[in-house]
Design an enzyme around this catalytic site. Structure first.
Site, PDB file in Angstrom:
ATOM      1  N   GLY A  87      30.336  18.543  92.514  1.00  0.00           N
ATOM      2  CA  GLY A  87      30.974  18.016  91.293  1.00  0.00           C
ATOM      3  C   GLY A  87      29.955  17.591  90.254  1.00  0.00           C
ATOM      4  O   GLY A  87      30.165  17.776  89.039  1.00  0.00           O
ATOM      5  N   SER A 144      25.674  46.556  69.488  1.00  0.00           N
ATOM      6  CA  SER A 144      25.043  47.545  70.388  1.00  0.00           C
ATOM      7  C   SER A 144      24.726  48.822  69.621  1.00  0.00           C
ATOM      8  O   SER A 144      23.682  49.437  69.827  1.00  0.00           O
ATOM      9  CB  SER A 144      25.997  47.881  71.540  1.00  0.00           C
ATOM     10  N   GLN A 157      26.562  24.935  92.034  1.00  0.00           N
ATOM     11  CA  GLN A 157      27.240  24.788  93.328  1.00  0.00           C
ATOM     12  C   GLN A 157      26.499  23.805  94.247  1.00  0.00           C
ATOM     13  O   GLN A 157      27.116  23.014  94.950  1.00  0.00           O
ATOM     14  CB  GLN A 157      27.329  26.176  94.001  1.00  0.00           C
ATOM     15  N   GLU A 195      19.585  40.868  72.318  1.00  0.00           N
ATOM     16  CA  GLU A 195      18.530  41.904  72.295  1.00  0.00           C
ATOM     17  C   GLU A 195      18.882  43.113  73.157  1.00  0.00           C
ATOM     18  O   GLU A 195      18.049  43.656  73.878  1.00  0.00           O
ATOM     19  CB  GLU A 195      17.180  41.271  72.670  1.00  0.00           C
ATOM     20  N   TRP A 244      25.183  37.201  63.412  1.00  0.00           N
ATOM     21  CA  TRP A 244      24.589  36.669  64.656  1.00  0.00           C
ATOM     22  C   TRP A 244      23.098  36.399  64.531  1.00  0.00           C
ATOM     23  O   TRP A 244      22.345  36.618  65.473  1.00  0.00           O
ATOM     24  CB  TRP A 244      24.765  37.663  65.808  1.00  0.00           C
TER      25      TRP A 244
HETATM   26  C1  FAD Z   1      23.550  33.620  70.293  1.00  0.00           C
HETATM   27  C2  FAD Z   1      23.254  34.975  69.733  1.00  0.00           C
HETATM   28  C3  FAD Z   1      22.071  35.176  69.021  1.00  0.00           C
HETATM   29  C4  FAD Z   1      21.792  36.425  68.456  1.00  0.00           C
HETATM   30  N1  FAD Z   1      20.659  36.585  67.693  1.00  0.00           N
HETATM   31  C5  FAD Z   1      20.479  37.754  67.017  1.00  0.00           C
HETATM   32  C6  FAD Z   1      19.389  37.886  66.092  1.00  0.00           C
HETATM   33  O1  FAD Z   1      18.566  36.969  65.907  1.00  0.00           O
HETATM   34  N2  FAD Z   1      19.282  39.046  65.388  1.00  0.00           N
HETATM   35  C7  FAD Z   1      20.150  40.074  65.549  1.00  0.00           C
HETATM   36  O2  FAD Z   1      19.979  41.099  64.885  1.00  0.00           O
HETATM   37  N3  FAD Z   1      21.194  39.986  66.448  1.00  0.00           N
HETATM   38  C8  FAD Z   1      21.369  38.852  67.171  1.00  0.00           C
HETATM   39  N4  FAD Z   1      22.437  38.731  68.048  1.00  0.00           N
HETATM   40  C9  FAD Z   1      23.357  39.848  68.210  1.00  0.00           C
HETATM   41  C10 FAD Z   1      23.248  40.527  69.567  1.00  0.00           C
HETATM   42  O3  FAD Z   1      22.076  41.312  69.600  1.00  0.00           O
HETATM   43  C11 FAD Z   1      24.527  41.335  69.768  1.00  0.00           C
HETATM   44  O4  FAD Z   1      25.571  40.392  70.007  1.00  0.00           O
HETATM   45  C12 FAD Z   1      24.431  42.317  70.905  1.00  0.00           C
HETATM   46  O5  FAD Z   1      23.527  43.352  70.598  1.00  0.00           O
HETATM   47  C13 FAD Z   1      25.793  42.930  71.260  1.00  0.00           C
HETATM   48  O6  FAD Z   1      26.445  43.385  70.126  1.00  0.00           O
HETATM   49  P1  FAD Z   1      27.978  42.964  69.862  1.00  0.00           P
HETATM   50  O7  FAD Z   1      28.060  41.493  70.018  1.00  0.00           O
HETATM   51  O8  FAD Z   1      28.395  43.553  68.569  1.00  0.00           O
HETATM   52  O9  FAD Z   1      28.792  43.590  71.049  1.00  0.00           O
HETATM   53  P2  FAD Z   1      29.396  45.081  71.072  1.00  0.00           P
HETATM   54  O10 FAD Z   1      28.343  46.046  70.677  1.00  0.00           O
HETATM   55  O11 FAD Z   1      30.693  45.082  70.341  1.00  0.00           O
HETATM   56  O12 FAD Z   1      29.672  45.241  72.625  1.00  0.00           O
HETATM   57  C14 FAD Z   1      30.855  44.734  73.256  1.00  0.00           C
HETATM   58  C15 FAD Z   1      30.786  45.133  74.728  1.00  0.00           C
HETATM   59  O13 FAD Z   1      30.757  46.562  74.829  1.00  0.00           O
HETATM   60  C16 FAD Z   1      29.660  46.977  75.599  1.00  0.00           C
HETATM   61  N5  FAD Z   1      29.155  48.249  75.099  1.00  0.00           N
HETATM   62  C17 FAD Z   1      28.920  48.628  73.799  1.00  0.00           C
HETATM   63  N6  FAD Z   1      28.465  49.881  73.759  1.00  0.00           N
HETATM   64  C18 FAD Z   1      28.388  50.317  75.042  1.00  0.00           C
HETATM   65  C19 FAD Z   1      27.969  51.529  75.665  1.00  0.00           C
HETATM   66  N7  FAD Z   1      27.540  52.565  74.962  1.00  0.00           N
HETATM   67  N8  FAD Z   1      28.044  51.611  77.016  1.00  0.00           N
HETATM   68  C20 FAD Z   1      28.490  50.559  77.764  1.00  0.00           C
HETATM   69  N9  FAD Z   1      28.886  49.387  77.235  1.00  0.00           N
HETATM   70  C21 FAD Z   1      28.828  49.270  75.901  1.00  0.00           C
HETATM   71  C22 FAD Z   1      28.621  45.867  75.418  1.00  0.00           C
HETATM   72  O14 FAD Z   1      27.662  45.850  76.465  1.00  0.00           O
HETATM   73  C23 FAD Z   1      29.515  44.636  75.420  1.00  0.00           C
HETATM   74  O15 FAD Z   1      29.815  44.278  76.750  1.00  0.00           O
HETATM   75  C24 FAD Z   1      22.699  37.498  68.655  1.00  0.00           C
HETATM   76  C25 FAD Z   1      23.870  37.298  69.397  1.00  0.00           C
HETATM   77  C26 FAD Z   1      24.160  36.056  69.925  1.00  0.00           C
HETATM   78  C27 FAD Z   1      25.445  35.874  70.700  1.00  0.00           C
END
Ligand code: FAD
Length: 388
Positions: free
Chosen positions: A344, A137, A340, A367, A161
């Protein structure tokens, strides 16, 4: 199963033909292979090759560089139709389009001429490398560095990721060229075959198992200065612009996935009997179907509204965030409700619904999580007070 035809408003007969072509591809190639590929986790490269040959991987880009020259409203509806057949394919097409956006929208005339024909030609696949393990994020906290040495940059760091990480041909990479924060970031177009680029082991995911997601390492990867897209320090802006469009792609995927779930559930409810009647005669079931149909139609109109703003050259970041939030929360709720409806049978792999539900979950995360979408929307609500 695709058993309902969405009556779409399309601007040209060419775009109507594109939708027909996509529906045909979905019925012939995508639906039959999806369950098995997702069960064993094999990436369907041949399907992407077919999409590329049909021109479906480059629809929103200019024809002079090999793109389809289609407006966002058409491109996104094609994605939605693909997602009704197999979400991995729609997500992959959306990620490929995102990976081309840096060069298409911020590249110089020379860069567009040099790089785009191959990127848009359909034979290569892109990946978009923004996230890092400690910077999802908060992407502006990334640590991957690009250091200028003469006419080259040397890139070192590790992305996390990355969709298509192990299978991509080219990578759009955000890396730090300056100080801390979002202003110190630049964008590079890196061939996946460059010395020092290596993909990690694919993640073992809840869904989208046929779509490989992995880390990508950059060990002193040397790229020509002509592969820097935009000015030094412009990288975060390029990434955010790409995400605005990418969020519309995710919205279309979510709507297509939810529609697929409704199609299966409505079909099942019409033939399953309980207490001497088909279950869709019980209001408890038919209202679940009706609510799903209404929520899908509303989410579709919201992403199309944002797309029309984009096509008209108007700002659309807030609307894209609204569409992504609404469509992906809707897809999670609808796929859960459609499980739902099957009772089953919804919980086992004989029907694709349990898979659709697993696939919907990640659309709320990628994203920009839906919390981040709410932040984008909330920011637009702050009163603009005159200075002083
Ligand atoms: C299957 C998959 C494919 C992906 N593909 C790509 C890709 O092609 N390229 C790429 O660059 N990335 C990719 N990603 C990464 C994806 O964009 C990130 O997982 C996403 O942006 C969230 O980042 P994080 O997982 O580090 O979660 P974190 O940033 O650690 O967030 C953890 C939790 O905290 C919350 N949070 C964080 N900051 C705040 C805030 N300020 N206010 C409120 N809540 C907050 C988040 O909403 C989340 O619920 C992919 C991820 C997955 C799972």
């Amino acid at each position: 199963m695709v058993n309902s035809v969405i009556d779409r408003e399309l601007p040209t007969t060419e775009s109507a033909d594109l939708i027909e072509l996509t529906r045909d591809l979905v019925a012939r190639e995508l639906l039959p292979g999806a369950d098995k590929s997702e069960a064993v986790g094999t990436f369907p490269r041949e399907v992407f090759a077919q999409l590329g040959e049909l021109g479906l991987l480059s629809l929103p880009y200019p024809e002079e560089f090999g793109g389809g020259g289609q407006p966002a409203v058409v491109y996104l509806q094609v994605l939605e139709e693909l997602a009704r057949g197999w979400a991995t394919i729609a997500l992959g097409a959306s990620v490929h389009v995102l990976s081309c956006s840096g060069v298409a929208e911020f590249g110089t005339a020379e860069q567009r001429e040099r790089f785009l024909p191959e990127m848009l030609g359909g034979a290569t696949l892109g990946a978009y490398c923004l996230s890092e393990s400690h910077a999802g994020s908060d992407a502006g906290a990334m640590r991957t560095r690009a250091v200028r040495e003469g006419d080259e940059y040397v890139i070192t760091g590790e992305k996390a990721w990355i969709t298509h990480g192990p299978v991509a041909d080219f990578l759009l990479v955000a890396a730090r060229t300056g100080g801390e924060g979002s202003r110190g970031i630049s964008t590079f177009l890196v061939p996946a075959t460059a010395a020092g680029v290596s993909a990690g082991v694919p993640e073992r995911k809840m869904g989208f198992r046929a779509s490989p997601t992995s880390g990508v390492r950059f060990d002193e990867v040397r790229v020509d200065i002509e592969r820097r897209i935009g000015a030094e320090g412009q990288g975060f802006r390029i990434a955010m612009a790409a995400l605005d469009s990418g969020r519309l792609g995710i919205s279309a995927c979510a709507v297509g996935l939810a529609q697929a779930a409704l199609d299966v559930a409505a079909d099942y409810a019409g033939s399953r009997t309980a207490f001497g009647r088909s279950i869709d005669e019980f209001q408890g079931v038919s209202f679940l179907l009706a609510d799903a149909a209404a929520a899908i139609a509303a989410a579709r109109q919201l992403y199309l509204y944002a797309a029309r703003r984009k096509d008209a050259g108007k700002p659309f970041s807030t609307e894209a965030a609204m569409a992504k939030l609404t469509a992906t929360d809707m897809a999670m709720a609808v796929t859960t409700d459609m499980v739902q409806v099957l009772g089953g049978a919804g919980y086992v792999e004989d029907h694709p619904l349990e898979r659709y539900m697993r696939e919907a979950k990640v659309l709320q995360i990628v994203e920009g999580t839906n919390q981040i979408q709410r932040m984008v929307i909330a920011r637009s609500l702050k009163p603009q007070r005159p200075a002083g």
